[in-house]
Design an enzyme around this catalytic site. Structure first.
Site, PDB file in Angstrom:
ATOM      1  N   GLU A  97     -83.141 -53.236 134.133  1.00 16.34           N
ATOM      2  CA  GLU A  97     -83.774 -51.450 135.158  1.00 16.34           C
ATOM      3  C   GLU A  97     -84.914 -51.092 134.222  1.00 16.34           C
ATOM      4  O   GLU A  97     -85.569 -50.741 135.035  1.00 16.34           O
ATOM      5  CB  GLU A  97     -82.265 -50.886 134.065  1.00 16.34           C
ATOM      6  CG  GLU A  97     -82.781 -49.868 134.295  1.00 16.34           C
ATOM      7  CD  GLU A  97     -82.765 -49.148 135.669  1.00 16.34           C
ATOM      8  OE1 GLU A  97     -82.398 -49.289 136.586  1.00 16.34           O
ATOM      9  OE2 GLU A  97     -83.256 -47.956 135.569  1.00 16.34           O
ATOM     10  N   CYS A 157     -75.234 -25.941 139.137  1.00 17.17           N
ATOM     11  CA  CYS A 157     -75.607 -24.746 140.067  1.00 17.17           C
ATOM     12  C   CYS A 157     -76.299 -23.953 139.463  1.00 17.17           C
ATOM     13  O   CYS A 157     -76.593 -23.951 138.259  1.00 17.17           O
ATOM     14  CB  CYS A 157     -74.231 -24.002 139.801  1.00 17.17           C
ATOM     15  SG  CYS A 157     -72.641 -25.212 140.593  1.00 17.17           S
ATOM     16  N   ARG A 206     -83.040 -27.528 141.281  1.00 15.51           N
ATOM     17  CA  ARG A 206     -81.712 -27.438 140.914  1.00 15.51           C
ATOM     18  C   ARG A 206     -80.804 -28.465 141.980  1.00 15.51           C
ATOM     19  O   ARG A 206     -79.761 -29.589 141.664  1.00 15.51           O
ATOM     20  CB  ARG A 206     -81.580 -26.950 140.655  1.00 15.51           C
ATOM     21  CG  ARG A 206     -81.789 -26.523 139.465  1.00 15.51           C
ATOM     22  CD  ARG A 206     -80.980 -25.241 138.891  1.00 15.51           C
ATOM     23  NE  ARG A 206     -79.994 -25.107 137.636  1.00 15.51           N
ATOM     24  CZ  ARG A 206     -79.463 -25.104 136.721  1.00 15.51           C
ATOM     25  NH1 ARG A 206     -80.698 -25.333 136.264  1.00 15.51           N
ATOM     26  NH2 ARG A 206     -77.893 -24.475 136.154  1.00 15.51           N
ATOM     27  N   ASN A 261     -70.786 -22.693 136.497  1.00 19.94           N
ATOM     28  CA  ASN A 261     -71.810 -23.639 136.674  1.00 19.94           C
ATOM     29  C   ASN A 261     -70.583 -24.356 135.179  1.00 19.94           C
ATOM     30  O   ASN A 261     -71.278 -24.201 134.480  1.00 19.94           O
ATOM     31  CB  ASN A 261     -73.025 -22.864 135.993  1.00 19.94           C
ATOM     32  CG  ASN A 261     -73.941 -25.029 135.746  1.00 19.94           C
ATOM     33  OD1 ASN A 261     -73.350 -25.688 136.462  1.00 19.94           O
ATOM     34  ND2 ASN A 261     -75.098 -24.813 135.187  1.00 19.94           N
ATOM     35  N   GLY A 262     -70.281 -25.670 135.346  1.00 22.39           N
ATOM     36  CA  GLY A 262     -69.676 -26.195 134.836  1.00 22.39           C
ATOM     37  C   GLY A 262     -68.400 -26.943 134.757  1.00 22.39           C
ATOM     38  O   GLY A 262     -68.322 -27.213 136.541  1.00 22.39           O
ATOM     39  N   LYS A 264     -86.284 -41.004 147.242  1.00 17.43           N
ATOM     40  CA  LYS A 264     -85.392 -40.973 146.696  1.00 17.43           C
ATOM     41  C   LYS A 264     -84.238 -41.397 147.058  1.00 17.43           C
ATOM     42  O   LYS A 264     -82.894 -42.317 146.499  1.00 17.43           O
ATOM     43  CB  LYS A 264     -85.287 -38.984 145.888  1.00 17.43           C
ATOM     44  CG  LYS A 264     -83.719 -38.866 145.069  1.00 17.43           C
ATOM     45  CD  LYS A 264     -84.051 -39.917 144.285  1.00 17.43           C
ATOM     46  CE  LYS A 264     -82.961 -40.145 143.066  1.00 17.43           C
ATOM     47  NZ  LYS A 264     -83.486 -40.590 141.697  1.00 17.43           N
ATOM     48  N   GLU A 291     -91.552 -49.347 139.794  1.00 17.69           N
ATOM     49  CA  GLU A 291     -92.002 -48.432 139.774  1.00 17.69           C
ATOM     50  C   GLU A 291     -92.879 -47.351 140.262  1.00 17.69           C
ATOM     51  O   GLU A 291     -92.264 -46.912 140.745  1.00 17.69           O
ATOM     52  CB  GLU A 291     -89.736 -48.364 140.985  1.00 17.69           C
ATOM     53  CG  GLU A 291     -89.620 -47.189 139.766  1.00 17.69           C
ATOM     54  CD  GLU A 291     -87.969 -47.408 140.139  1.00 17.69           C
ATOM     55  OE1 GLU A 291     -88.248 -46.755 141.390  1.00 17.69           O
ATOM     56  OE2 GLU A 291     -87.208 -47.331 139.339  1.00 17.69           O
ATOM     57  N   HIS A 320     -86.043 -72.281 132.023  1.00 18.90           N
ATOM     58  CA  HIS A 320     -85.291 -72.758 133.545  1.00 18.90           C
ATOM     59  C   HIS A 320     -86.783 -72.546 133.819  1.00 18.90           C
ATOM     60  O   HIS A 320     -87.191 -72.370 134.671  1.00 18.90           O
ATOM     61  CB  HIS A 320     -84.267 -72.312 134.020  1.00 18.90           C
ATOM     62  CG  HIS A 320     -83.181 -72.617 132.588  1.00 18.90           C
ATOM     63  ND1 HIS A 320     -83.056 -74.298 133.018  1.00 18.90           N
ATOM     64  CD2 HIS A 320     -82.572 -72.012 132.662  1.00 18.90           C
ATOM     65  CE1 HIS A 320     -82.214 -74.226 131.856  1.00 18.90           C
ATOM     66  NE2 HIS A 320     -81.941 -73.055 131.908  1.00 18.90           N
ATOM     67  N   TRP A 360     -73.822 -26.852 143.119  1.00 18.71           N
ATOM     68  CA  TRP A 360     -73.896 -27.878 143.357  1.00 18.71           C
ATOM     69  C   TRP A 360     -72.271 -28.778 143.639  1.00 18.71           C
ATOM     70  O   TRP A 360     -72.150 -28.885 141.869  1.00 18.71           O
ATOM     71  CB  TRP A 360     -74.505 -28.714 141.820  1.00 18.71           C
ATOM     72  CG  TRP A 360     -74.626 -30.393 142.255  1.00 18.71           C
ATOM     73  CD1 TRP A 360     -73.880 -30.688 141.104  1.00 18.71           C
ATOM     74  CD2 TRP A 360     -75.650 -30.783 142.859  1.00 18.71           C
ATOM     75  NE1 TRP A 360     -73.804 -31.879 141.543  1.00 18.71           N
ATOM     76  CE2 TRP A 360     -75.085 -32.278 141.998  1.00 18.71           C
ATOM     77  CE3 TRP A 360     -76.287 -31.087 143.257  1.00 18.71           C
ATOM     78  CZ2 TRP A 360     -75.186 -33.433 142.364  1.00 18.71           C
ATOM     79  CZ3 TRP A 360     -77.050 -32.567 144.240  1.00 18.71           C
ATOM     80  CH2 TRP A 360     -76.906 -33.452 143.622  1.00 18.71           C
ATOM     81  N   LYS A 385     -87.754 -49.695 135.949  1.00 19.71           N
ATOM     82  CA  LYS A 385     -88.951 -48.758 135.945  1.00 19.71           C
ATOM     83  C   LYS A 385     -90.536 -48.955 135.198  1.00 19.71           C
ATOM     84  O   LYS A 385     -90.311 -48.132 136.258  1.00 19.71           O
ATOM     85  CB  LYS A 385     -87.946 -48.400 134.931  1.00 19.71           C
ATOM     86  CG  LYS A 385     -86.765 -47.685 134.598  1.00 19.71           C
ATOM     87  CD  LYS A 385     -85.920 -46.398 134.887  1.00 19.71           C
ATOM     88  CE  LYS A 385     -86.144 -45.813 136.467  1.00 19.71           C
ATOM     89  NZ  LYS A 385     -85.011 -47.061 137.616  1.00 19.71           N
TER      90      LYS A 385
END
Ligand code: AGP
Length: 610
Positions: A483, A2, A27, A98-99, A605, A490, A506, A74, A487
């Site tokens: 991953e 937030c 944010r 916020n939290g 995104k 992309e 193999h 948020w 990264k």
């Protein structure tokens, strides 16, 4: 996360607050609101959606007054609607926050048993009532009432409070959520982050955890919650607004890589019960009965989230002893899959909106499977379709390449495996406690690794001109190999491939020569000897090795051209650490190449199309 803004001065507060909130829009949020003290009372204005809605409401209902607080929400607890939007009010008190208040349920029950009627689903409203009750019970100032309330609150907060009986004052406090005070010429301000204040001042005071402050137009005083006076000189901030939005980092992706300790901490917050060696059931959303009735865990996801589910499968099988499968959602949705009512389908998605994952969830529900969503966006499409949701609390992820949401997903899935293992009595309390202890130590270990980030700058140079890179790993290292490769490709557009190290013989071994960098996940775990053999096979073919390994490992030091060393940790939590150097490597290679790190070509995104 937030956004909070506060202003005390001689100008109209509302437009200043609105501008400050606009500086925090990056944010992410789903509702917004203002509380303005007009000299006599507090006026509240709240709207769902973007700030334009709030701005329209303000034009229709101008708020006079030179003191106020503003908020962009948020959602973490409670749907994104007006009732849950901040500010929250109790009596003459208005609060923005916020939290995550960890003991919000206990406080809610206590207030309700005192006859308090709570209107929202949020933990923030509880704070407003605690402050109001303290004022009603004799606290002489808002500052003391907020202090009294904070002594009852456990968890993460950055709050700003105003009250009708004290015009000209904002009280703020911080614990684990950032809050900064801006010192102006004839006014003072507060905010969640520097960008909100930069148009008014560059002299800022940063509160530390456990501190609160009373802000007036000409004076700011700071004390700790336990009453110690704090004298802190202001810092001069010379960032421009764009730099400030990225917290001084060059890209949002780098900022989010460095936010991972906080993202994991917030995802674990209020859920891990070390004493009992268990995870809070109400946070998982699956009853013990359902947990015991499951005959298969069926993961569905895409991209980075799919890689998280591969680790999830290892943990579910190792700790909960339940058969588990992982499926790319784009494959399972068209395969006419077979689900059963005793399947637990775990749909992992940071956006909660990925079309392929959503379609797989619908297919599973159509055949009676139970669905658990693991998402980062509250009330998004996939959680809305699920029987239960286990939210990551990574905050909005701006960079298209997912980083902090990935490690937050890993933390959530490991907690899920522990929860299921304890319900099914396949996991002893002692082992569960050991795993959870190792998990809560991860954020600080991540901080230590992130402190070594500059070391990867040099290694990244060796990858910039590569045309093909091979990533290898086994066991819990395998999803990290996948991953790490994703990264790199992309954001730097260099072809990279993640492979199970055991599969090298193999086929992929034919790729190895002095021109193909090989990145290996090779920590001291139960498969170490196997992976070291693979590293020797690569070395024997002139392959150039970058290894992520455990400190003190002399064998790998002789084989690898570059090493990134990790502390010795329990095998179960290794993926949360091994991924960090690969994220940083990909970032620095892409930055050297000058690609658009935050918005790589061709990518979105959230992939809401097939
Ligand atoms: C990850 O870096 C990519 N941006 C992409 O693979 C992403 O993980 C995938 O599209 C899934 O998104 P979701 O987690 O929002 O479902």
């Amino acid at each position: 996360m937030c956004g909070i803004v506060g202003y005390v001065g001689s100008s109209l507060a509302a437009p200043i607050l609105l501008d400050g909130l606009r500086r925090l829009e990056y944010r992410g949020y789903d509702s917004a609101g203002l509380a303005i003290h007009d000299g006599k009372q507090i006026e509240i204005l709240r709207t769902v959606g973007k700030l334009g809605r709030l701005s329209e409401a303000l034009r229709a209902h101008p708020l006079q007054g030179t003191v106020g607080i503003g908020h962009t929400r948020w959602a973490t607890h409670g749907r994104p609607n007006e009732v849950n939007a901040h500010p929250h009010v109790a009596g003459g008190v208005a609060v923005v926050h916020n939290g995550i208040i960890e003991n919000h349920l206990a406080l809610r029950h206590e207030l309700e048993s005192d006859g308090v009627k709570l209107l929202s689903d949020t933990d923030t409203e509880i704070a407003a009532h605690l402050v109001n009750r303290a004022l009603s019970n004799g606290c002489s100032t808002l500052f003391e009432a907020v202090r009294h309330a904070l002594r009852q609150i456990q968890g993460a907060y950055a709050i700003a409070v105003v009250c009708a009986s004290e015009p000209g004052v904002i009280v703020v406090a911080r614990n684990a959520s950032p809050l900064v005070i801006g010192l102006g010429d004839d006014a003072n301000l507060c905010g969640s982050d520097i960008p909100a204040l930069l148009d008014h001042t560059r002299n800022m005071v940063f509160l530390d955890d456990g501190e609160l402050a009373e802000i007036r137009a000409k004076q700011v005083r700071i004390e700790t919650v336990d009453g110690r006076v704090v004298q802190r000189p202001p810092k001069h901030i010379d960032w421009n607004p764009m730099m400030a939005e990225k917290g001084g980092f060059k890209h949002f992706m780098l900022k989010e890589i460095h936010e991972q300790p906080r993202a994991v901490e917030d995802t674990l917050r209020g859920r891990v019960n070390l004493a009992a060696g268990d995870v809070a059931g109400e946070e998982i959303g699956l009853s013990a009965e359902v947990a015991r009735s499951i005959t298969r865990v069926y993961f569905v996801a895409c991209g980075t989230s799919y890689h998280a589910t591969i680790a999830g499968r290892y943990w579910i099988e190792q700790l909960a002893r339940v058969p588990a499968v992982v499926e790319m959602a784009s494959e399972v949705r068209y395969r006419d899959p077979v689900f059963t009512p005793t399947d637990l389908v775990v749909a992992v998605s940071q956006s909660g909106e990925t079309a392929d994952t959503l379609a797989a969830v619908k297919a599973a529900r159509a055949q009676g499977a139970k669905v658990l969503a693991v998402a980062n966006v509250l009330d998004s499409a996939i959680p809305r379709l699920a029987d239960a949701s286990l939210y990551t609390h990574a905050g909005p992820e701006i960079g298209v390449a997912s980083t902090k949401c990935f490690t937050a997903q890993l933390a959530a899935l490991l907690m899920l495996a522990v929860y299921l293992g304890r319900r099914r009595e396949s996991l002893t309390e002692e082992r569960a406690r050991q795993v959870l202890q190792a998990l809560i130590e991860i954020p600080n270990q991540m901080r230590t690794l992130l402190g070594q980030a500059p070391y990867l700058l040099g290694i990244a140079k060796r990858f910039v001109n590569a045309t093909d890179v091979l990533y290898l790993g086994r066991g819990l290292g395998f999803p990290i190999a996948l991953e790490g490769a994703l990264k790199l490709k992309e954001i730097s557009y260099i072809h990279a491939e993640g492979y199970a190290a055991g599969e090298m013989k193999h086929g992929p071994i034919a790729l190895i020569d002095e021109n193909v960098p090989v990145a290996v996940v090779c920590p001291r775990d139960s498969l170490y000897e196997k992976v070291i053999s693979n590293v020797q096979e690569v070395r024997a073919r002139e392959g150039r090795i970058f290894a992520v390994a455990t400190s003190g490992d002399s064998a790998i030091a002789e084989l690898a051209e570059h090493l990134f060393l990790l502390p010795e940790v329990r095998e179960e939590v290794l993926p949360l650490l091994t991924v960090v150097p690969f994220q940083l490597l990909a970032y620095h290679v892409a930055d050297y190449k000058g690609t658009d790190v935050d918005q790589p070509r061709n990518l979105a995104k959230t992939v809401t199309v097939e």
